[in-house]
Write a protein that holds these residues in place. Structure first.
Motif, mmCIF file in Angstrom:
data_model
loop_
_atom_site.group_PDB
_atom_site.id
_atom_site.type_symbol
_atom_site.label_atom_id
_atom_site.label_comp_id
_atom_site.label_asym_id
_atom_site.label_seq_id
_atom_site.Cartn_x
_atom_site.Cartn_y
_atom_site.Cartn_z
ATOM 1 N N ILE A 191 -11.276 -0.531 -9.456
ATOM 2 C CA ILE A 191 -9.604 -0.685 -9.497
ATOM 3 C C ILE A 191 -9.352 0.685 -9.244
ATOM 4 C CG2 ILE A 191 -7.526 -1.131 -10.422
ATOM 5 C CD1 ILE A 191 -9.611 -3.171 -12.437
ATOM 6 N N THR A 198 -5.807 5.581 2.179
ATOM 7 C CA THR A 198 -5.913 4.333 2.117
ATOM 8 C C THR A 198 -7.236 3.938 1.265
ATOM 9 O OG1 THR A 198 -3.956 3.491 3.268
ATOM 10 C CG2 THR A 198 -4.980 1.739 2.015
ATOM 11 N N ASP A 199 -8.381 4.454 1.327
ATOM 12 C CA ASP A 199 -9.973 3.921 1.446
ATOM 13 C C ASP A 199 -10.428 5.203 1.115
ATOM 14 O OD1 ASP A 199 -9.517 1.512 1.950
ATOM 15 O OD2 ASP A 199 -8.848 2.062 3.913
ATOM 16 N N ILE A 256 0.694 -0.540 -0.050
ATOM 17 C CA ILE A 256 -0.261 0.267 0.000
ATOM 18 C C ILE A 256 0.724 1.478 -0.060
ATOM 19 C CG2 ILE A 256 -1.541 0.965 1.308
ATOM 20 C CD1 ILE A 256 -2.828 -1.758 2.232
ATOM 21 N N ARG A 305 -6.266 0.918 -1.435
ATOM 22 C CA ARG A 305 -6.935 -0.443 -1.312
ATOM 23 C C ARG A 305 -6.550 -0.947 -2.446
ATOM 24 N NH1 ARG A 305 -6.691 -2.244 3.316
ATOM 25 N NH2 ARG A 305 -6.907 -0.271 4.131
ATOM 26 N N ASN A 306 -7.932 -1.389 -3.686
ATOM 27 C CA ASN A 306 -8.350 -1.355 -4.595
ATOM 28 C C ASN A 306 -7.548 -1.028 -5.489
ATOM 29 O OD1 ASN A 306 -10.252 -1.639 -3.155
ATOM 30 N ND2 ASN A 306 -11.964 -0.436 -4.985
ATOM 31 N N SER A 323 -3.973 -1.093 -5.160
ATOM 32 C CA SER A 323 -2.987 -1.797 -4.642
ATOM 33 C C SER A 323 -2.623 -3.268 -4.868
ATOM 34 C CB SER A 323 -2.366 -1.892 -2.793
ATOM 35 O OG SER A 323 -1.661 -0.869 -2.826
ATOM 36 N N GLU A 324 -4.545 -3.912 -4.262
ATOM 37 C CA GLU A 324 -4.831 -5.266 -4.580
ATOM 38 C C GLU A 324 -4.323 -5.706 -5.973
ATOM 39 O OE1 GLU A 324 -5.013 -8.010 -2.454
ATOM 40 O OE2 GLU A 324 -4.670 -6.535 -0.751
ATOM 41 N N PHE A 325 -5.397 -5.139 -6.493
ATOM 42 C CA PHE A 325 -5.151 -4.942 -8.471
ATOM 43 C C PHE A 325 -3.187 -5.687 -8.577
ATOM 44 C CE2 PHE A 325 -4.527 -3.669 -12.919
ATOM 45 C CZ PHE A 325 -5.475 -4.197 -13.078
ATOM 46 N N LYS A 342 -1.240 -6.026 -7.104
ATOM 47 C CA LYS A 342 -0.231 -7.516 -6.538
ATOM 48 C C LYS A 342 -0.602 -8.575 -6.734
ATOM 49 C CE LYS A 342 -1.344 -9.085 -1.821
ATOM 50 N NZ LYS A 342 -1.638 -8.900 -0.233
ATOM 51 N N GLU A 343 -2.247 -8.882 -7.625
ATOM 52 C CA GLU A 343 -2.420 -9.649 -8.197
ATOM 53 C C GLU A 343 -2.435 -10.346 -9.440
ATOM 54 O OE1 GLU A 343 -6.774 -9.795 -7.807
ATOM 55 O OE2 GLU A 343 -6.786 -9.949 -5.540
ATOM 56 N N ASN A 344 -1.890 -9.208 -10.305
ATOM 57 C CA ASN A 344 -1.517 -9.156 -11.728
ATOM 58 C C ASN A 344 -0.027 -8.163 -11.832
ATOM 59 O OD1 ASN A 344 -4.099 -9.849 -13.075
ATOM 60 N ND2 ASN A 344 -4.556 -7.814 -11.424
#
Length: 82
Positions: free
Chosen positions: A66, A25-26, A2, A71-72, A74-76, A78-80
């Protein structure tokens, strides 16, 4: 991840007056949150593509989600990321 994304946003968009700790973050990245606009979104998308090897397609139905907040995003990433 993050804080890395927050720093990446600051550097990619030359937001020299903002620190990592200033970004909630949010909170929304656009409009009332961080205050980014559509040009910033394009620049950020290109920077993500170069840095992480992720292609963001404007036809992606989840694009608003996204880029909703750090937060969204970062997750995107991290996953891609490649």
């Amino acid at each position: 991840m993050i804080d890395e994304v927050k720093d990446f946003i600051i550097k990619s968009l030359n937001l020299s007056d903002i620190r990592v700790s200033d970004i909630d973050t949010d909170a929304p990245l656009f409009n009332d949150g961080l205050g980014l606009d559509s040009v910033d979104a394009l620049e950020l998308g290109l920077a993500i593509s170069k840095q992480y090897g992720i292609t963001l397609d404007s036809k992606n139905e989840n694009l608003k989600e996204i880029f909703a907040n750090v937060r969204n995003l970062s997750e995107f990433i991290k996953e891609n990321k490649k």
